[in-house]
Design a protein around this motif. Structure first.
Motif, mmCIF file in Angstrom:
data_model
loop_
_atom_site.group_PDB
_atom_site.id
_atom_site.type_symbol
_atom_site.label_atom_id
_atom_site.label_comp_id
_atom_site.label_asym_id
_atom_site.label_seq_id
_atom_site.Cartn_x
_atom_site.Cartn_y
_atom_site.Cartn_z
ATOM 1 N N LEU A 1 -0.454 6.375 -1.271
ATOM 2 C CA LEU A 1 0.332 6.249 -0.043
ATOM 3 C C LEU A 1 0.501 7.683 0.455
ATOM 4 C CD1 LEU A 1 2.101 4.763 1.998
ATOM 5 C CD2 LEU A 1 3.993 4.913 0.365
ATOM 6 N N CYS B 1 7.529 6.497 8.285
ATOM 7 C CA CYS B 1 7.864 7.721 7.552
ATOM 8 C C CYS B 1 8.845 8.527 8.376
ATOM 9 C CB CYS B 1 6.593 8.533 7.285
ATOM 10 S SG CYS B 1 6.906 10.037 6.343
ATOM 11 N N TYR C 1 4.774 0.297 7.901
ATOM 12 C CA TYR C 1 5.062 1.583 7.264
ATOM 13 C C TYR C 1 5.692 2.549 8.267
ATOM 14 C CZ TYR C 1 2.121 0.162 3.309
ATOM 15 O OH TYR C 1 1.597 -0.487 2.226
ATOM 16 N N GLN D 1 -5.176 -0.541 7.767
ATOM 17 C CA GLN D 1 -3.748 -0.472 7.476
ATOM 18 C C GLN D 1 -2.971 0.018 8.701
ATOM 19 O OE1 GLN D 1 -2.261 -1.372 4.473
ATOM 20 N NE2 GLN D 1 -4.278 -2.225 4.079
ATOM 21 N N ALA E 1 2.847 8.110 7.296
ATOM 22 C CA ALA E 1 2.526 7.455 6.028
ATOM 23 C C ALA E 1 1.316 6.557 6.222
ATOM 24 C CB ALA E 1 3.712 6.630 5.534
ATOM 25 N N PRO F 1 -1.299 4.083 4.005
ATOM 26 C CA PRO F 1 -1.601 3.472 2.709
ATOM 27 C C PRO F 1 -3.098 3.250 2.521
ATOM 28 C CG PRO F 1 -0.952 1.776 4.247
ATOM 29 C CD PRO F 1 -0.893 3.088 5.010
ATOM 30 N N VAL G 1 9.807 6.859 3.142
ATOM 31 C CA VAL G 1 8.875 5.866 3.678
ATOM 32 C C VAL G 1 9.450 4.473 3.431
ATOM 33 C CG1 VAL G 1 6.574 4.849 3.497
ATOM 34 C CG2 VAL G 1 6.864 7.333 3.315
ATOM 35 N N PHE H 1 8.654 0.173 4.203
ATOM 36 C CA PHE H 1 7.659 -0.811 4.605
ATOM 37 C C PHE H 1 8.122 -2.181 4.157
ATOM 38 C CE2 PHE H 1 6.410 1.065 0.574
ATOM 39 C CZ PHE H 1 6.144 -0.026 -0.234
#
Length: 289
Positions: A209, A288, A286, A182, A192, A194, A224, A226
């Protein structure tokens, strides 16, 4: 010690550069060019495919995440036993598959091999990319599963497994399992990552997550974002406030999981997505904050 294999152990190295240990290389000492006999992510390795009744002098070098190598360990000398006896290899492991893949690791499992003298363990082989590259030993397992860690985010790897028996015979390799880690990106003081908990032909669940405070002071909230692949639709989420704009998903903390001390993480956030049958894509990008 067998006619075709030997198990080596050593004390762990430390990495003063701060990037962290990635594993160890095992070499045979042969003068100007010392061939590499294998790699391990732990402080042990079972060498296979050696020549019977032959003396080997080997040493170990540690490597860190940045690719730096340590000096050579003190060499050790051993002689493989004389050949003979059981020469039948185990059957190849079957059904190799990966699950629980994150940005830095994955879990492999397979069906056990059979052998007339007894299977003693498995070698896990890994190659970079979806094609090409060379399979090298990433670790060993005494069971039918293995957790590989320290992987690079958003990177594809291929895995195979082979079995060893008590006489040192090695099986053919298993089927090949392909894994793409990921993305797992961060901005500011949080990250972040996943984890695919489960997936099927028309959907999947990301749980957890994981949101981590990577800063040096406490945070009281996080966000977060995505991107869902084209054709994918968010069907549910939990432990966060979720909004969707086109294919962009934004999840903000709930009241009970926004405050995180330095180094702390929340693993309660998750979501479910539906996708077109046969589409194996997963969310990406992703961030954060």
């Amino acid at each position: 010690m067998t006619a075709t294999g030997a198990t080596l152990t050593w004390a762990a190295s430390t990495d003063q550069g701060g990037s962290g240990l990635a594993g160890y290389n095992v070499h045979r000492e042969q003068g100007a060019t010392d061939p590499q006999l294998g790699q391990s992510t732990t402080t042990s390795i079972t060498l296979t495919g050696l020549t019977a009744n032959t003396q080997y002098q080997v040493y170990v070098r540690a490597r860190d995440v940045a690719g730096n190598l340590s000096g050579n360990s003190q060499p050790v000398t051993f002689t493989t036993t004389t050949g003979g006896g059981d020469t039948s290899p185990p059957t190849a492991p079957a059904g190799l598959a990966a699950s629980g893949t994150t940005s830095t690791g994955t879990t492999l499992s397979w069906t056990a091999s059979t052998d007339d003298s007894g299977v003693t363990g498995y070698d896990i082989l890994r190659a970079p990319g979806a094609s090409g590259g060379t399979f090298t030993q990433a670790g060993t397992s005494a069971t039918t599963s293995f957790g590989d860690t320290g992987l690079t985010p958003n990177t594809t790897y291929r895995y195979q497994v082979r079995a060893r028996d008590a006489a040192g015979n090695v099986s053919p390799v298993s089927n090949t399992a392909e894994v793409t880690t990921q993305p797992g990106t961060s901005t500011g003081n949080c990250a972040a990552v996943p984890t695919v908990q489960t997936q099927w032909s028309t959907g999947y669940v990301i749980q957890p997550l994981t949101v981590t405070n990577t800063g040096t002071s406490a945070i009281t909230g996080w966000t977060v974002t995505f991107t869902l692949p084209s054709g994918h639709t968010l069907t549910g989420s939990w432990n966060g406030t979720t909004t969707v704009s086109g294919q962009t998903v934004t999840i903000r903390n709930a009241a009970h999981n926004g405050s995180l001390a330095p180094g702390a993480a929340t693993t309660s956030v998750g979501f479910q997505v539906s996708r077109p049958n046969g589409n194996t894509a997963l969310p990406s990008g992703y961030i954060c904050a």
